[in-house]
Write a protein that holds these residues in place. Structure first.
Motif, short mmCIF file in Angstrom:
data_model
loop_
_atom_site.label_atom_id
_atom_site.label_comp_id
_atom_site.label_asym_id
_atom_site.label_seq_id
_atom_site.Cartn_x
_atom_site.Cartn_y
_atom_site.Cartn_z
N GLN A 282 0.80 -1.23 0.00
CA GLN A 282 0.00 0.00 0.00
C GLN A 282 0.83 1.27 0.00
O GLN A 282 0.40 2.28 -0.54
CB GLN A 282 -0.92 0.01 1.22
CG GLN A 282 -1.91 -1.13 1.23
CD GLN A 282 -2.59 -1.29 2.57
OE1 GLN A 282 -2.27 -0.61 3.54
NE2 GLN A 282 -3.54 -2.20 2.63
N GLY A 283 1.97 1.23 0.63
CA GLY A 283 2.73 2.46 0.84
C GLY A 283 2.11 3.23 1.98
O GLY A 283 1.01 2.92 2.43
N SER B 101 9.02 6.70 2.68
CA SER B 101 8.66 6.31 1.31
C SER B 101 7.14 6.20 1.20
O SER B 101 6.51 5.50 1.98
CB SER B 101 9.29 4.97 0.95
OG SER B 101 10.67 5.08 0.93
N THR C 112 4.34 -2.75 -6.88
CA THR C 112 3.41 -1.84 -7.57
C THR C 112 2.57 -2.55 -8.62
O THR C 112 1.65 -1.95 -9.16
CB THR C 112 4.19 -0.69 -8.24
OG1 THR C 112 5.16 -1.25 -9.13
CG2 THR C 112 4.87 0.19 -7.20
N GLU C 113 2.87 -3.78 -8.92
CA GLU C 113 2.11 -4.53 -9.92
C GLU C 113 0.69 -4.77 -9.40
O GLU C 113 0.51 -5.26 -8.28
CB GLU C 113 2.79 -5.88 -10.19
CG GLU C 113 2.07 -6.73 -11.20
CD GLU C 113 2.76 -8.06 -11.43
OE1 GLU C 113 2.10 -8.97 -11.95
OE2 GLU C 113 3.94 -8.20 -11.08
N VAL D 259 9.40 -8.60 -8.01
CA VAL D 259 9.39 -7.20 -8.46
C VAL D 259 10.64 -6.90 -9.27
O VAL D 259 11.67 -7.57 -9.13
CB VAL D 259 9.32 -6.20 -7.26
CG1 VAL D 259 8.04 -6.35 -6.50
CG2 VAL D 259 10.51 -6.34 -6.36
N LYS E 113 5.63 5.33 -1.82
CA LYS E 113 5.30 4.27 -2.78
C LYS E 113 5.43 2.89 -2.15
O LYS E 113 6.35 2.63 -1.39
CB LYS E 113 6.24 4.35 -3.98
CG LYS E 113 5.99 5.53 -4.89
CD LYS E 113 6.98 5.60 -6.02
CE LYS E 113 6.90 4.34 -6.86
NZ LYS E 113 7.76 4.41 -8.04
N PRO E 114 4.51 1.99 -2.52
CA PRO E 114 4.66 0.60 -2.07
C PRO E 114 5.81 -0.07 -2.83
O PRO E 114 6.19 0.37 -3.92
CB PRO E 114 3.32 -0.03 -2.42
CG PRO E 114 2.79 0.80 -3.54
CD PRO E 114 3.30 2.20 -3.30
N GLU F 2 14.91 3.98 -8.65
CA GLU F 2 13.87 3.87 -7.61
C GLU F 2 14.42 3.33 -6.30
O GLU F 2 13.76 3.36 -5.29
CB GLU F 2 12.74 2.94 -8.09
CG GLU F 2 11.90 3.57 -9.18
CD GLU F 2 10.77 2.65 -9.61
OE1 GLU F 2 10.96 1.40 -9.58
OE2 GLU F 2 9.72 3.14 -9.97
#
Length: 168
Positions: free
Chosen positions: A77-78, A87, A93-94, A161, A89-90, A167
């Motif tokens: 989820q992030g 951070s 991300t897919e 991932v 962003k999770p 990133e």
């Protein structure tokens, strides 16, 4: 006459006993804070410290739940925050990755699984007793350190991932 006095005495005694029954100290609705996982800080080594509000039948169950919630939040989820160092962003991300790699994540998150080595507890503070459906739980506020960079390395190695170099 004596019969009436005895009946009234018994009835008074029953009412007294019923009124002394202890009340639950809290309910789920009054404990709910709106956010269950919040970012506290991040360090230069890729670790994130998150505050997790979790419940369990005892302290160790609540801490285990907090660790799992922390790592799942960071992974899928992030964490939305106004703190720059955290951070947002999770890691994964897919879309629907949790379902796509269900066997992998079931093994990763099983009791005593690999997820334990990516988290550690900094602090656990008792919040309250919570009663849900007549069962008593303990709620805790737990600071969990999540090794974000180590999780990324593990997921890359296992081809779950693909993280671009910028990133990391």
């Amino acid at each position: 006459m004596i019969n009436k006095v005895i009946r009234l005495s018994v009835l008074s005694l029953i009412l007294l006993v019923l009124s002394c029954k202890s009340k639950p100290t809290n309910t789920m609705a009054s404990f709910y804070t709106g956010k269950t996982v919040e970012c506290v800080s991040a360090d230069m080594y890729g670790n994130e410290v998150v505050q997790v509000y979790a419940t369990g039948k005892n302290r160790s169950a609540a801490i285990a739940e907090a660790k799992e919630m922390a790592i799942k939040t960071v992974m899928f989820q992030g964490i939305v925050t106004d703190k720059r160092e955290c951070s947002v962003k999770p890691i994964v991300t897919e879309p629907n990755a949790e379902e796509k790699y269900k066997k992998y994540f079931d093994k990763f998150f099983k009791k005593g699984g690999k997820n334990r080595k990516y988290t550690s507890v900094k602090r656990a503070a008792f919040q309250s007793n919570v009663v849900k459906h007549g069962i008593s739980y303990e709620s805790y506020s737990v600071e969990v350190t999540v090794a974000r960079k180590e999780i990324i390395k593990k997921l890359e190695k296992d081809k779950i991932v693909k993280i671009k170099s910028y990133e990391k």
